[in-house]
Enzyme design. Sequence first.
Site, PDB file in Angstrom:
ATOM      1  N   GLU A   5      -0.227  -2.547  -4.853  1.00 32.29           N
ATOM      2  CA  GLU A   5       0.769  -1.654  -4.270  1.00 32.29           C
ATOM      3  C   GLU A   5       1.970  -1.645  -5.196  1.00 32.29           C
ATOM      4  OE1 GLU A   5       1.685  -1.940  -0.046  1.00 32.29           O
ATOM      5  OE2 GLU A   5       3.753  -1.331  -0.459  1.00 32.29           O
ATOM      6  N   GLU A  65       1.114  -8.319   2.581  1.00 32.02           N
ATOM      7  CA  GLU A  65       2.412  -8.944   2.311  1.00 32.02           C
ATOM      8  C   GLU A  65       2.775 -10.027   3.326  1.00 32.02           C
ATOM      9  OE1 GLU A  65       5.206  -5.741   1.952  1.00 32.02           O
ATOM     10  OE2 GLU A  65       4.314  -5.011   0.089  1.00 32.02           O
TER      11      GLU A  65
END
Length: 686
Positions: free
Chosen positions: A276, A201
Amino acid sequence: MVVDTVLIMAMSNANRGIRNYWGVLVVCLVLLPVYVVGFQDTADTYPLDDRGGLGREFDGIGGLSGGGATSRLLVNYPQVYQSQILDYLFKPNFGASLHILKVEIGGDAQTTDGTEPSHMRCEGDENYFRGYEWWLMKEAKARNPDITLIGLPWAFPGWIGKGENWPYHYPDVTASYIVSWIVGAKQYHSLDIDYVGIWNERPFNSTYIKVLRQTLDKVGLTKVGIIAADGKWEIASKMVVDPYLNDAVQIIGAHYPGTYTVDDALKTGKKLWSSEDYSTFNDAVGGGCWARILNQNYVNGNMTSTISWNLVASYYDALPFARDGLMTAEEPWSGHYEVQSPIWITAHTTQFTKPGWHYLRTVGHLNNGGSYVALTDGQGNLTIVIETMTHNHSICIRPSLPPFSVSPQNVTFKLQGSFQKLTALQVWYSKMNFKTHDSKLFKQLKPVQLLNASFTLELYVDEVYTLTTITTGHKGGFPNPPPESQPFPKKYKDDFTVLIPPFSEAPNFADQSGVFEYYRNASDPGDHVFTLRQVITQRPITWASDPPQTISVIGDFQWKDVNITCDVYMETSVTGGVFVAGRVDRGGGYAQKAKGIFFWIFANGTFRVTNDLAGKEVLAQGKSGTGARTWHTLTLNVKGKSASGLLNGDLLWKYITVTGPSNGWAAIGTLSYELAQFDNFFVSAE
């Protein structure tokens, strides 16, 4: 029509209850769903057909350990209960039966709920036995030899950036560091890593990705695929115009995509994963979220794998994202654990499919809401998964969920192509009951007998069905339930005397910044040969807002009145400092804002009492006579609104007024990223 309790012919869409059919009064006591053989005029019809070819290859359902320290408490469970938990997660045809395990490549930094240690703390340092992810991968592999293993870094040790908080300035250095983790997994643990990611991320770097691919290939790891970039879909727009980048990436992985992809991702021709997802409290709504996205990530977004963050909620409940795992195991001191709905929702897919199967092209949404997917192994087996989760009962923590409606409906599935000769399907069923909270999870019903290759279901809201040719499904369990839940012991001590520690961290200590490891203190032949040592001396390349101090918490967040004693040893002259603390109120990515009662001593001969980890809210200070490279004993007593502290058994300060926090963990830590040791930790809570 078949029902486990009452058989009713020609059932309508009206509410269950007393019904009059052809003048006959019938009392309907149906407790389980109804399914009907053959075609019904009132039902919507959906074909399941492989004659036009198959859809995308299915890559599996998985769970994520890390990001960070989400399996921290699992390793300290008594072996019998630990094994049961692992069976629920990984054992085929038992519980979740996961196809994929993704783990954090530790970077010595805070990555959500704690820190995980790096295998290479400085250049030239290599240790492939730090942390517990190696152990977890081996346990998963022992239960399912075919499980897919993935590694992904959240943070990096500071030396990678050579003084900067950035891993891409020296791409060859970063690539070598990551490749060493993969090589070490094989060399020291016989683990074959299947995929590796870039930086969780955070921004990706095209040059680094290409260098990583080249480095993997140079050492013979040509089969290790790269997943990128574990953020949104931004990398796809770069891949469609950069053929070298496109060649370097095997799978585009996006986080929390809301079941949708983007055109550029489809144009690349690559496999698309929700690498995810979920991240939702594991109650019935969490199970509903999971059921909806497991189907609709493919129906809406062509994603062939979905990975849950997190695998198992095995961290202190007061840390961020409490109980956001497929199940909960946060009490190693009692052995208590909980198997929640997401485990059984996972089983609806994983127990009846395998990676390498293919979706049919005939998948989609139901006319009155909900969705269905169908998969085949190409050898005659067929698995159909249907969900009718309503909006308010399937909200994930992110992203926001647009409005939609689901209502009861009759649906007919017409099997065509190679499935036309099937005569029966096994049936597994779950019902999320949000009114009475007595959800029926993963219950096997009687097989449905097909007539003219079709069957009809009467679907109600918040249900999940699996209909399959696979006969090995099983709702696993153990003869005796796990022990009852118990709070953390009110008296707890650890002298860290472990000759051969099974893990590098001491039980129940949850590092929030820095890394605290077992240490054999060869320079002290006396009472402090075995200690706990804070070992990070350089600020890592961080993922969260790590504080400049280090801290490890332990105990019960509800503790109010505590007495904490610990022997401490500063290894840094002049600038060194250590603390013990009570009522610590924050951890995870918020650790830098932690408040509590912190009792510090410093190598310059002073002490300080602060109301915060940052040391800005000073309650008391003065001379202590403390120095580096000698052992001191700190005692902190907090009772009501008063606190006092002892140094080496003598009262150093007393009766300081404490206005807050009112409760929190016990903790130890250091002033900076510095070496320091702790021994004979003891806490007593009232």
